[in-house]
Design a protein around this motif. Structure first.
Motif, PDB file in Angstrom:
ATOM      1  N   PHE A  62      -3.306  11.347  35.559  1.00 46.24           N
ATOM      2  CA  PHE A  62      -4.746  11.200  35.328  1.00 46.24           C
ATOM      3  C   PHE A  62      -5.400  12.558  35.050  1.00 46.24           C
ATOM      4  N   ILE A  63      -5.034  13.566  35.804  1.00 41.89           N
ATOM      5  CA  ILE A  63      -5.632  14.894  35.626  1.00 41.89           C
ATOM      6  C   ILE A  63      -5.251  15.476  34.269  1.00 41.89           C
ATOM      7  N   THR A  64      -3.969  15.508  33.957  1.00 45.25           N
ATOM      8  CA  THR A  64      -3.545  16.154  32.712  1.00 45.25           C
ATOM      9  C   THR A  64      -3.957  15.356  31.478  1.00 45.25           C
TER      10      THR A  64
ATOM     11  N   PRO B 223     -12.138  15.354  38.494  1.00 48.40           N
ATOM     12  CA  PRO B 223     -12.163  15.356  39.962  1.00 48.40           C
ATOM     13  C   PRO B 223     -11.938  13.983  40.592  1.00 48.40           C
ATOM     14  N   ASP B 224     -12.257  12.903  39.860  1.00 43.36           N
ATOM     15  CA  ASP B 224     -12.028  11.559  40.397  1.00 43.36           C
ATOM     16  C   ASP B 224     -10.566  11.332  40.767  1.00 43.36           C
ATOM     17  N   ALA B 225      -9.653  11.837  39.954  1.00 43.18           N
ATOM     18  CA  ALA B 225      -8.224  11.611  40.209  1.00 43.18           C
ATOM     19  C   ALA B 225      -7.817  12.179  41.566  1.00 43.18           C
ATOM     20  N   LEU B 226      -8.268  13.383  41.864  1.00 43.99           N
ATOM     21  CA  LEU B 226      -7.950  14.005  43.151  1.00 43.99           C
ATOM     22  C   LEU B 226      -8.582  13.216  44.294  1.00 43.99           C
TER      23      LEU B 226
ATOM     24  N   VAL C  84      -7.683  20.787  39.207  1.00 44.24           N
ATOM     25  CA  VAL C  84      -9.030  20.201  39.181  1.00 44.24           C
ATOM     26  C   VAL C  84     -10.086  21.295  39.226  1.00 44.24           C
ATOM     27  N   ARG C  85      -9.910  22.243  40.127  1.00 45.92           N
ATOM     28  CA  ARG C  85     -10.900  23.313  40.274  1.00 45.92           C
ATOM     29  C   ARG C  85     -11.012  24.150  38.994  1.00 45.92           C
TER      30      ARG C  85
END
Length: 194
Positions: free
Chosen positions: A69-71, A94-97, A123-124
């Protein structure tokens, strides 16, 4: 050619638990911005694509699905940089984390510190690309589904808030029953900074 950091489009992320109006908010915002003459790219939530691929979602999130999701989210956003004045991201990175944290808590599992650190770092660092984050919130009396899903939605709501507040990006809560104030803020921000 990809724009550099100084000439990238304004990027507005929408975070929040499922069924809190993220898609509605983003549709209304895109319409308002287009009425004001902006070229708008909307990045759709990745949930349907993940389901088609068999990638775990919601309370089944794993480290690997969260990394996907992040990548994938980062990649989709970067692709949109070429064609837009403003990018609206439904289910910002940020939702994925947040969903991974919620899934772990829901299952009673402890996160592996090295895995969480890796995800948090991604994410950061990517979140610095968001000019604004809007965070849809779960109404306290919301009961739209089964008890297990409602428990998970409450966890997701809490973790989305925690993750958003930990970032160095302005994040604005948006109650699912009142999008108008946030819409006005977003349009004003784009007009002022776009």
């Amino acid at each position: 050619m990809m724009p550099g950091a100084s000439d990238r489009p304004l990027t507005i992320g929408i975070t929040g638990p499922h069924l809190t109006g993220k898609s509605t908010f983003i549709s209304r915002l895109a319409l308002e911005l287009r009425r004001n003459g902006y070229q708008v790219a909307t990045i759709a939530a990745l949930v349907e694509r993940a389901q088609r691929l068999g990638i775990p979602i919601l309370h089944n999130h794993s480290w690997a699905s969260t990394m996907w999701f992040i990548t994938r989210g980062i990649s989709d956003e970067l692709e949109a940089w070429v064609h837009a004045d403003v990018i609206l991201v439904n289910g910002a990175v940020p939702d994925a984390l947040a969903y991974y944290h919620a899934a772990l808590e829901h299952r009673g599992e402890e996160p592996r510190s090295t895995e969480i650190a890796q995800l948090e770092s991604l994410v950061r660092s990517h979140s610095s690309n968001y000019n604004l984050l809007f965070r849809t919130t779960l109404e306290t009396n919301a009961t739209d589904g089964e008890a297990d899903d409602e428990d998970f939605r409450r966890l997701a709501d809490r973790w989305v808030r925690r993750v958003a507040e930990s970032l160095e990006v302005t994040n604005v809560p948006v109650p699912s029953s009142d999008h108008d104030t946030a819409l006005e803020l977003a349009v004003s921000y784009v007009i002022e900074h776009g």
